[in-house]
Design a protein around this motif. Structure first.
Motif, mmCIF file in Angstrom:
data_model
loop_
_atom_site.group_PDB
_atom_site.id
_atom_site.type_symbol
_atom_site.label_atom_id
_atom_site.label_comp_id
_atom_site.label_asym_id
_atom_site.label_seq_id
_atom_site.Cartn_x
_atom_site.Cartn_y
_atom_site.Cartn_z
ATOM 1 N N MET A 199 1.773 1.689 -16.038
ATOM 2 C CA MET A 199 1.590 2.889 -15.524
ATOM 3 C C MET A 199 2.860 3.918 -15.011
ATOM 4 N N PRO A 200 2.714 5.193 -15.494
ATOM 5 C CA PRO A 200 4.222 5.971 -14.927
ATOM 6 C C PRO A 200 3.908 6.300 -13.485
ATOM 7 N N THR A 201 5.182 6.450 -12.979
ATOM 8 C CA THR A 201 5.342 6.563 -11.398
ATOM 9 C C THR A 201 5.088 8.144 -11.476
ATOM 10 N N VAL A 202 4.978 8.882 -10.418
ATOM 11 C CA VAL A 202 4.860 10.191 -10.261
ATOM 12 C C VAL A 202 5.778 10.950 -10.808
ATOM 13 N N THR A 203 7.136 10.197 -11.054
ATOM 14 C CA THR A 203 8.098 11.039 -11.636
ATOM 15 C C THR A 203 8.194 10.756 -13.289
ATOM 16 N N ARG A 206 3.355 5.988 -2.721
ATOM 17 C CA ARG A 206 4.410 6.820 -2.714
ATOM 18 C C ARG A 206 4.896 6.978 -4.228
ATOM 19 N N LEU A 207 4.913 5.840 -4.997
ATOM 20 C CA LEU A 207 5.592 5.727 -6.290
ATOM 21 C C LEU A 207 4.373 6.404 -7.256
ATOM 22 N N PHE A 208 3.209 5.798 -7.224
ATOM 23 C CA PHE A 208 2.162 6.088 -8.172
ATOM 24 C C PHE A 208 1.090 7.205 -7.751
ATOM 25 N N GLY A 209 1.101 7.720 -6.664
ATOM 26 C CA GLY A 209 0.238 8.829 -6.002
ATOM 27 C C GLY A 209 -1.067 8.421 -5.908
ATOM 28 N N THR A 229 0.929 -0.959 -0.052
ATOM 29 C CA THR A 229 0.114 0.049 -0.126
ATOM 30 C C THR A 229 0.849 1.180 -0.031
ATOM 31 N N GLU A 230 2.047 1.275 0.636
ATOM 32 C CA GLU A 230 2.723 2.355 0.925
ATOM 33 C C GLU A 230 3.586 2.639 -0.444
ATOM 34 N N LEU A 231 3.963 1.572 -1.128
ATOM 35 C CA LEU A 231 4.626 1.680 -2.387
ATOM 36 C C LEU A 231 3.641 2.420 -3.545
ATOM 37 N N VAL A 251 9.835 -2.566 -9.237
ATOM 38 C CA VAL A 251 8.238 -2.256 -9.125
ATOM 39 C C VAL A 251 7.535 -1.746 -10.257
ATOM 40 N N ARG A 252 6.412 -2.381 -10.653
ATOM 41 C CA ARG A 252 5.815 -1.610 -11.637
ATOM 42 C C ARG A 252 4.154 -1.738 -11.489
ATOM 43 N N LEU A 253 3.501 -0.596 -11.880
ATOM 44 C CA LEU A 253 2.049 -0.778 -11.628
ATOM 45 C C LEU A 253 1.311 -0.974 -13.110
#
Length: 376
Positions: A101-105, A34-37, A29-31, A125-127
């Motif tokens: 899907m892209p990360t927040v960066t 933090r990574l994908f907003g 959940t934290e990942l 890690v990927r979404l």
């Protein structure tokens, strides 16, 4: 060769036992946040072989699959870049592939240091998009649907001939144990079958591979294989014409350079697993595959033995994995349990009879299809 076998065994033991991630739901959940907003409203684990997958529902934009690669695979950045590119490439070509899907960066994946209970390790890690549908394993196959699956497997490989990427060489994956070219390396796992009648069949298949496949492999046409076009990696939805249509293609982790006929054999093998008439699966699948990529004589001659080889590959590696992950036995043996029976069935039936069933089945399917077109 003995040194290579020992090195391979060591790698397999490490990759399955020591590199598989074991994130808690709170870590996942934290990942995701933090990574994908994304604000996670629901998260649950999904079955996996040597990675870790989570089904994620978010408050902002629906459902996803959070995929955490094992630490061994996470070291091969170029391979993961190519796999991620392939998913997006196929989606852009109109196929129902998962995409990243892209990360927040703005990155499509992120290498993270995570402690899963045995010290910090790095995991990629990927979404991924969550695709609708039901796994093929849970539906009843019609001949038309089997044709469509064979056609889709060939279409994926044919489209990938057009793809360009600066790190395509990463798909070479020399001695990759799930590539059908690596079947000779599996002989070291014969002791896993000690005391079982099936051991002699597996041994004979390996011998036949050395005699009849290895010397002729240069006659097979090269391509990039999905490599795991199985009954749990292909999703379907109801369709009026064929009963079902393919709505999702999952899991690109076993992609490697291979041959068109490898993809065909792998597809037939997995479709046999859940079929009530397993020997009759090959006909319409071959017809579908050849509607996109007709086989040459050497490829056609090899299909039966390659299907047998894939069964042996799955049985041996499944048993090895269970030794390392006994808590994951139910998932790891999904294919292996019915695979024993089907391997014995194919072997006892024999090459000539099985090929006659498959080729006559392919011809009969095409005849019915042509008649239907003519009548319309």
């Amino acid at each position: 060769m003995k040194y290579l076998h020992s090195q391979l065994t060591a790698f397999l033991v490490m990759s399955v036992r020591d590199s598989k991630p074991y994130l808690s739901l709170s870590q996942a959940t934290e990942l995701t946040g933090r990574l994908f907003g994304l604000t996670v409203t629901s998260i649950r684990p999904l079955p996996s072989y040597d990675d870790q997958n989570f089904h994620v529902e978010s408050a902002e934009s629906g459902q996803y699959v959070l995929k955490v690669m094992n630490s061994a695979a996470s070291q091969n950045l170029h391979l993961l870049e190519v796999q991620t590119h392939i998913m997006n490439f196929l989606w852009e070509k109109g196929l129902p592939a998962q995409t990243a899907m892209p990360t927040v960066t703005g990155q499509l994946m992120s290498l993270e240091e995570i402690d899963c209970g045995f010290g910090l390790q790095k995991y990629m890690v990927r979404l991924l998009t969550f695709l609708p549908g039901t796994p093929m394993a849970k539906v009843t196959y019609t001949s038309q649907f089997l044709f469509e699956v064979g056609k889709m497997a060939a279409t994926v490989d044919k489209l990938l001939l057009q793809m360009e990427h600066p790190h395509l060489s990463a798909l070479q994956r020399e001695n990759f144990i799930w590539n059908l070219a690596s079947v000779p390396l599996l002989e070291q796992f014969l002791p896993l079958f000690d005391g079982e009648p099936i051991q002699e069949v597996v041994k004979r298949v390996f011998e036949q591979y050395r005699i009849n496949i290895a010397p002729k492999i240069h006659c097979f046409r090269k391509c990039i294989n999905h490599g795991d076009f199985n009954d749990h990696n292909v999703l379907v939805e109801s369709d009026a014409s064929s009963g079902y249509r393919i709505s999702g293609i999952l899991d690109f982790g076993d992609m490697s350079n291979g041959y068109f006929v490898f993809e065909l054999a792998i597809t037939i093998m997995y479709l046999m697993i859940e079929s009530s008439s397993p020997l009759e699966v090959g006909g319409p699948v071959i017809a579908g595959f050849e509607s996109v990529i007709p086989l040459n004589s050497e490829e056609r001659e090899a299909v039966y033995l390659l299907v047998l080889s894939r069964f042996c590959q799955s049985l041996a590696l499944g048993r090895h994995a269970v030794q390392q992950q006994p808590e994951n036995e139910e998932y790891l043996m999904i294919t292996a349990r019915p695979g024993l029976r089907l391997l014995q069935l194919l072997w006892n039936t024999g090459k000539d009879k099985v090929e006659k069933i498959w080729l006559s089945g392919a011809a009969e399917f095409l005849k019915k299809s042509n008649n239907a077109v003519t009548q319309n």
